[in-house]
Each structure stands twice: as C-alpha cells, then as structure tokens.
Design a protein around this motif. Structure first.
Motif, PDB file in Angstrom:
ATOM      1  N   ARG A 172      18.633  -0.249 -13.213  1.00 41.13           N
ATOM      2  CA  ARG A 172      17.898  -1.307 -13.903  1.00 41.13           C
ATOM      3  C   ARG A 172      18.850  -2.408 -14.371  1.00 41.13           C
ATOM      4  O   ARG A 172      18.530  -3.599 -14.243  1.00 41.13           O
ATOM      5  CB  ARG A 172      17.117  -0.715 -15.071  1.00 41.13           C
ATOM      6  CG  ARG A 172      16.351  -1.739 -15.893  1.00 41.13           C
ATOM      7  CD  ARG A 172      15.382  -1.091 -16.861  1.00 41.13           C
ATOM      8  NE  ARG A 172      14.257  -0.530 -16.134  1.00 41.13           N
ATOM      9  CZ  ARG A 172      13.198  -1.243 -15.763  1.00 41.13           C
ATOM     10  NH1 ARG A 172      13.130  -2.537 -16.056  1.00 41.13           N
ATOM     11  NH2 ARG A 172      12.199  -0.673 -15.120  1.00 41.13           N
ATOM     12  N   THR A 176      18.808  -6.211 -12.887  1.00 42.09           N
ATOM     13  CA  THR A 176      18.696  -7.374 -13.774  1.00 42.09           C
ATOM     14  C   THR A 176      19.810  -8.381 -13.512  1.00 42.09           C
ATOM     15  O   THR A 176      19.567  -9.591 -13.404  1.00 42.09           O
ATOM     16  CB  THR A 176      18.734  -6.934 -15.243  1.00 42.09           C
ATOM     17  OG1 THR A 176      17.650  -6.036 -15.495  1.00 42.09           O
ATOM     18  CG2 THR A 176      18.626  -8.132 -16.181  1.00 42.09           C
ATOM     19  N   ARG A 207      10.939  -9.460 -11.040  1.00 35.69           N
ATOM     20  CA  ARG A 207      10.888  -9.501 -12.503  1.00 35.69           C
ATOM     21  C   ARG A 207       9.527  -9.000 -13.021  1.00 35.69           C
ATOM     22  O   ARG A 207       9.449  -8.277 -14.013  1.00 35.69           O
ATOM     23  CB  ARG A 207      11.161 -10.915 -12.998  1.00 35.69           C
ATOM     24  CG  ARG A 207      12.641 -11.265 -13.020  1.00 35.69           C
ATOM     25  CD  ARG A 207      12.867 -12.706 -13.448  1.00 35.69           C
ATOM     26  NE  ARG A 207      14.301 -12.944 -13.663  1.00 35.69           N
ATOM     27  CZ  ARG A 207      14.856 -14.147 -13.674  1.00 35.69           C
ATOM     28  NH1 ARG A 207      14.101 -15.221 -13.491  1.00 35.69           N
ATOM     29  NH2 ARG A 207      16.154 -14.294 -13.878  1.00 35.69           N
ATOM     30  N   LYS A 208       8.474  -9.405 -12.324  1.00 38.02           N
ATOM     31  CA  LYS A 208       7.141  -8.993 -12.753  1.00 38.02           C
ATOM     32  C   LYS A 208       6.919  -7.516 -12.516  1.00 38.02           C
ATOM     33  O   LYS A 208       6.433  -6.797 -13.400  1.00 38.02           O
ATOM     34  CB  LYS A 208       6.086  -9.814 -12.006  1.00 38.02           C
ATOM     35  CG  LYS A 208       4.657  -9.497 -12.395  1.00 38.02           C
ATOM     36  CD  LYS A 208       3.692 -10.542 -11.861  1.00 38.02           C
ATOM     37  CE  LYS A 208       3.685 -10.567 -10.354  1.00 38.02           C
ATOM     38  NZ  LYS A 208       2.673 -11.518  -9.817  1.00 38.02           N
ATOM     39  N   THR A 209       7.326  -7.014 -11.352  1.00 37.62           N
ATOM     40  CA  THR A 209       7.092  -5.620 -10.997  1.00 37.62           C
ATOM     41  C   THR A 209       7.888  -4.668 -11.870  1.00 37.62           C
ATOM     42  O   THR A 209       7.382  -3.629 -12.309  1.00 37.62           O
ATOM     43  CB  THR A 209       7.455  -5.383  -9.514  1.00 37.62           C
ATOM     44  OG1 THR A 209       6.623  -6.214  -8.694  1.00 37.62           O
ATOM     45  CG2 THR A 209       7.256  -3.920  -9.134  1.00 37.62           C
ATOM     46  N   TYR A 210       9.147  -5.013 -12.132  1.00 41.29           N
ATOM     47  CA  TYR A 210      10.033  -4.113 -12.875  1.00 41.29           C
ATOM     48  C   TYR A 210      10.186  -4.505 -14.340  1.00 41.29           C
ATOM     49  O   TYR A 210      10.989  -3.912 -15.057  1.00 41.29           O
ATOM     50  CB  TYR A 210      11.406  -4.061 -12.186  1.00 41.29           C
ATOM     51  CG  TYR A 210      11.328  -3.420 -10.820  1.00 41.29           C
ATOM     52  CD1 TYR A 210      11.437  -2.038 -10.664  1.00 41.29           C
ATOM     53  CD2 TYR A 210      11.114  -4.196  -9.680  1.00 41.29           C
ATOM     54  CE1 TYR A 210      11.339  -1.447  -9.412  1.00 41.29           C
ATOM     55  CE2 TYR A 210      11.018  -3.606  -8.423  1.00 41.29           C
ATOM     56  CZ  TYR A 210      11.129  -2.240  -8.296  1.00 41.29           C
ATOM     57  OH  TYR A 210      11.027  -1.665  -7.045  1.00 41.29           O
ATOM     58  N   GLN A 211       9.423  -5.521 -14.751  1.00 41.57           N
ATOM     59  CA  GLN A 211       9.422  -5.966 -16.147  1.00 41.57           C
ATOM     60  C   GLN A 211      10.842  -6.269 -16.643  1.00 41.57           C
ATOM     61  O   GLN A 211      11.280  -5.754 -17.688  1.00 41.57           O
ATOM     62  CB  GLN A 211       8.742  -4.925 -17.039  1.00 41.57           C
ATOM     63  CG  GLN A 211       7.298  -4.659 -16.657  1.00 41.57           C
ATOM     64  CD  GLN A 211       6.612  -3.646 -17.545  1.00 41.57           C
ATOM     65  OE1 GLN A 211       7.257  -2.818 -18.186  1.00 41.57           O
ATOM     66  NE2 GLN A 211       5.292  -3.697 -17.607  1.00 41.57           N
TER      67      GLN A 211
END
Length: 212
Positions: A172, A176, A207-211
């Motif tokens: 993660r 990022t 970004r949307k999928t993995y917040q």
C-alpha cells in the motif's frame, strides 16, 4: 474548443518553439531528420468556413504542437555531434533519474528496468523521437519518462496480484508513492484522450479503488 485551449495552454506551436529556442524551421527539420529531435506530439488540421456579406470563404491550416520541455532539449543539442551523442545523453539522464528513485525506495524487479535496461532504452528513445512522450509526460524529457515508466511498472505489479490477496502495508505504501510519482510526471492528456489515458487508469481509478 476545449482541445484548442488544452493545446494552447500546455504546448508550444512550432512557431513558438522556434522563437524560444532561437532556431529556424530548417534547423528543426534537420535535427529531426538526424534523429536527434522529437517529432510534434499533436497535429491539428483546421478547416474554417466563413459566411459574410462578402460571401463564403474557406481556410485550411495545419498546426503542430510540441511539449514545452523540448525547448531545453534543443538547447542541449547545439553541443552534440549526432544521434549517438543525443541517445547517450538521453540514456544517462534516464539512468540517473532511475538511480534517484531507487535511492528514495522506489524500485522494481522488472527485467526491462534491470538487466534489460539497455534494450529498453532503445525502445524509449524511439518513442521519444516519435513525440509520444510529449503527450503522456509533463515535459517530454528523460527524467519524466523514467519516472513514468518506473511508476507505471510498480503500479501494474501491485494491482496485478490475485484479487483475493489483500495488499500488505508495504504494498500500500509503495502503491501510494508510485501513484503520486506518476501524477507528478504524467501529462494531463487532451479532453478526448482522458478516459483511455494512463492518468485515468493508473492514477484516478487506482486512487479510487484502493482509497489512496
């Protein structure tokens, strides 16, 4: 038109590039023939039809657009002898940027960025000369190209893992960092290109999928 605004804001026309670089059209064409200077990234054909009191009028014009970073590349070329020298400088700058990113903790085990880098650089040079990277990176220069390639590779490696496998904390963090790197190096893309672009697929959607 939205496309024209995008091109006018983010790119140089050939006339602007020549003025900023201090060369003429013949010199630009010669650098391109010698495989030292990229081709234009966008070519726009404008067909104008006008009606007025005086009757109908038509004009046809083609405009070409170059990444603004190419002005500094032209300045560099003045001191180089030919394609081999230009490729050498491109490769040196590309490798140096990869080294900086590795030192910062961003790296990939992909062969093309390791043992196969020499061959990969030949392919990157070809895309550079075709003007491709003037479209998909902010500057079109080797540093942004290297950043984009490494970031894209890392992102695809991480999101390509089996769907049932949850991301580790390390993954993660790496994801990022890679997405942020791609965001800084990537171009904005023209309005008609955004949906299919790496910016949409590997930045916005990730970004949307993995917040992130």
């Amino acid at each position: 038109m939205e496309l024209i605004h995008y091109l006018s804001d983010g790119f140089f026309t050939e006339e602007q590039l020549l003025a900023v670089s201090g060369i003429d059209a013949g010199e630009l064409a010669a650098l391109q023939r010698r495989a030292m200077m990229p081709q234009a990234s966008y070519r726009l054909r404008i067909d104008v039809n006008c009606d007025s009191f005086f009757g109908a009028h038509q004009e046809h014009k083609q405009l070409v657009y170059y990444a603004k970073g190419y002005a500094s590349w032209i300045g560099l070329l003045q001191s180089l002898g030919g394609e081999a020298d230009a490729l050498r400088v491109f490769a040196e700058r590309y490798r140096a940027r990869l080294g900086q990113l590795r030192a910062a903790g961003l790296c990939s085990d992909a062969p093309k960025l390791g043992a196969g880098l020499d061959q990969h650089l030949v392919e990157e040079w070809r895309h550079f000369l075709e003007g491709t990277y003037g479209v998909c990176t902010k500057t079109g220069l080797p540093e942004d190209i290297a950043s984009k390639e490494l970031a894209t590779t890392i992102i695809r490696e991480i999101i390509g893992k089996p769907g049932e496998q949850a991301l580790s904390m390390r993954d993660r963090v790496c994801l990022t960092l890679a997405v942020d790197l791609l965001d800084t190096a990537s171009g904005q893309f023209a309005p008609h290109e955004k949906e299919r672009s790496s910016r949409n697929l590997l930045i916005d959607e990730v970004r949307k999928t993995y917040q992130l």
